[in-house]
Every structure is written in C-alpha cells, then in structure tokens.
Design a protein around this motif. Structure first.
Motif, PDB file in Angstrom:
ATOM      1  N   GLY A  49      30.425  42.632  34.396  1.00  0.00           N
ATOM      2  CA  GLY A  49      31.724  42.325  33.797  1.00  0.00           C
ATOM      3  C   GLY A  49      32.834  42.262  34.829  1.00  0.00           C
ATOM      4  O   GLY A  49      33.691  41.371  34.786  1.00  0.00           O
ATOM      5  N   GLN A  50      32.813  43.187  35.773  1.00  0.00           N
ATOM      6  CA  GLN A  50      33.845  43.198  36.817  1.00  0.00           C
ATOM      7  C   GLN A  50      33.715  41.981  37.732  1.00  0.00           C
ATOM      8  O   GLN A  50      34.715  41.358  38.091  1.00  0.00           O
ATOM      9  CB  GLN A  50      33.734  44.475  37.640  1.00  0.00           C
ATOM     10  N   THR A  53      34.867  38.875  35.828  1.00  0.00           N
ATOM     11  CA  THR A  53      36.328  38.841  35.715  1.00  0.00           C
ATOM     12  C   THR A  53      36.958  38.362  37.016  1.00  0.00           C
ATOM     13  O   THR A  53      37.860  37.514  36.998  1.00  0.00           O
ATOM     14  CB  THR A  53      36.864  40.239  35.346  1.00  0.00           C
ATOM     15  N   ASN A  54      36.485  38.878  38.137  1.00  0.00           N
ATOM     16  CA  ASN A  54      37.030  38.443  39.429  1.00  0.00           C
ATOM     17  C   ASN A  54      36.783  36.966  39.672  1.00  0.00           C
ATOM     18  O   ASN A  54      37.678  36.248  40.140  1.00  0.00           O
ATOM     19  CB  ASN A  54      36.418  39.276  40.567  1.00  0.00           C
ATOM     20  N   TYR A  57      39.067  34.785  37.387  1.00  0.00           N
ATOM     21  CA  TYR A  57      40.439  34.726  37.897  1.00  0.00           C
ATOM     22  C   TYR A  57      40.532  33.894  39.167  1.00  0.00           C
ATOM     23  O   TYR A  57      41.526  33.207  39.393  1.00  0.00           O
ATOM     24  CB  TYR A  57      41.008  36.136  38.129  1.00  0.00           C
ATOM     25  N   ALA A 101      35.049  37.431  29.977  1.00  0.00           N
ATOM     26  CA  ALA A 101      36.121  37.480  30.971  1.00  0.00           C
ATOM     27  C   ALA A 101      37.179  36.422  30.687  1.00  0.00           C
ATOM     28  O   ALA A 101      38.383  36.676  30.827  1.00  0.00           O
ATOM     29  CB  ALA A 101      35.546  37.291  32.370  1.00  0.00           C
ATOM     30  N   ILE A 104      39.289  37.589  27.716  1.00  0.00           N
ATOM     31  CA  ILE A 104      40.230  38.643  28.129  1.00  0.00           C
ATOM     32  C   ILE A 104      41.376  38.041  28.936  1.00  0.00           C
ATOM     33  O   ILE A 104      42.538  38.414  28.755  1.00  0.00           O
ATOM     34  CB  ILE A 104      39.488  39.736  28.920  1.00  0.00           C
ATOM     35  N   MET A 105      41.057  37.094  29.813  1.00  0.00           N
ATOM     36  CA  MET A 105      42.093  36.455  30.620  1.00  0.00           C
ATOM     37  C   MET A 105      43.084  35.699  29.727  1.00  0.00           C
ATOM     38  O   MET A 105      44.297  35.778  29.931  1.00  0.00           O
ATOM     39  CB  MET A 105      41.458  35.492  31.629  1.00  0.00           C
TER      40      MET A 105
END
Length: 115
Positions: A49-50, A53-54, A57, A101, A104-105
C-alpha cells in the motif's frame, strides 16, 4: 516386570526424541529458508500500500491517462520489489493497491479543494 516396561518405555521415548532431533538438524536449512520466504512475503504485503501510494503520487502529473498510467504504475511497483530482491506481489494485489491509492489520492485532493 514393571521395571522392564518402564525401561522399555524410556528407551522408546529416547529413540523417538533423538530421531526428531536428527530430522530437525538435517532439515533446519530448508525450514529456515521457508520461514525467511514467508517473512519476506508478509513484508511485501505490508508495504504494498505504501509503495503503491508513492508510485501513484509520482505519476499524478504524467501525461498518460487511465489504463496506461495504471500499467506504468504496475511496472514501477514490480521493478521496486525486483530491485529489493523481494517476492513480487500478484497482479491482482498490485491492481487493488493502485486502485486504493488512487481513491485515497482523489479523496484527499477533493478535501483540499473544499477547504
């Protein structure tokens, strides 16, 4: 007679215990490598997940659209795990992490617009 039964039981128990120790010592390397693979896989699932997300973005302002951007994110995530010498997550896991992700963004950017 009772002493013979107790003695035979003690010998059988000692033989069983020594066989277990012998088997474990012969298979210890295999057991430890399987445990390490399991630990690595758990780490991959925890960090997916991390990483997603990176990557999302990072690709936020790229010129690609929709499916192309998602495919590029998949490649980046798979390359990240390959470079780290970790087991690669499945395509379904990667797709799910990317979609989460992105959601969420989008929610965070809508929240910033409303403020």
């Amino acid at each position: 007679m009772e002493n013979i039964i107790i003695d035979v039981s003690a010998v059988v128990a000692a033989l069983a215990l020594s066989y277990f120790v012998f088997w474990y010592r012969n298979h210890k390397i295999e057991i430890d490598s399987k445990r390490a693979k399991g630990d690595a896989l758990a780490f991959v699932v925890d960090t997916l997940g991390q990483v997603a997300t990176n990557v999302v973005y990072d690709l936020k302002d790229s010129s690609e659209k929709g499916a192309e951007k998602k495919e590029q994110a998949k490649v980046k995530i798979k390359n990240f795990y390959a470079d780290a010498h970790l087991p690669a997550p499945t395509d379904a896991q990667v797709s799910g992490a990317i979609e989460k992700a992105v959601a969420i963004m989008k929610m965070s950017s809508e929240g910033e617009k409303n403020e």
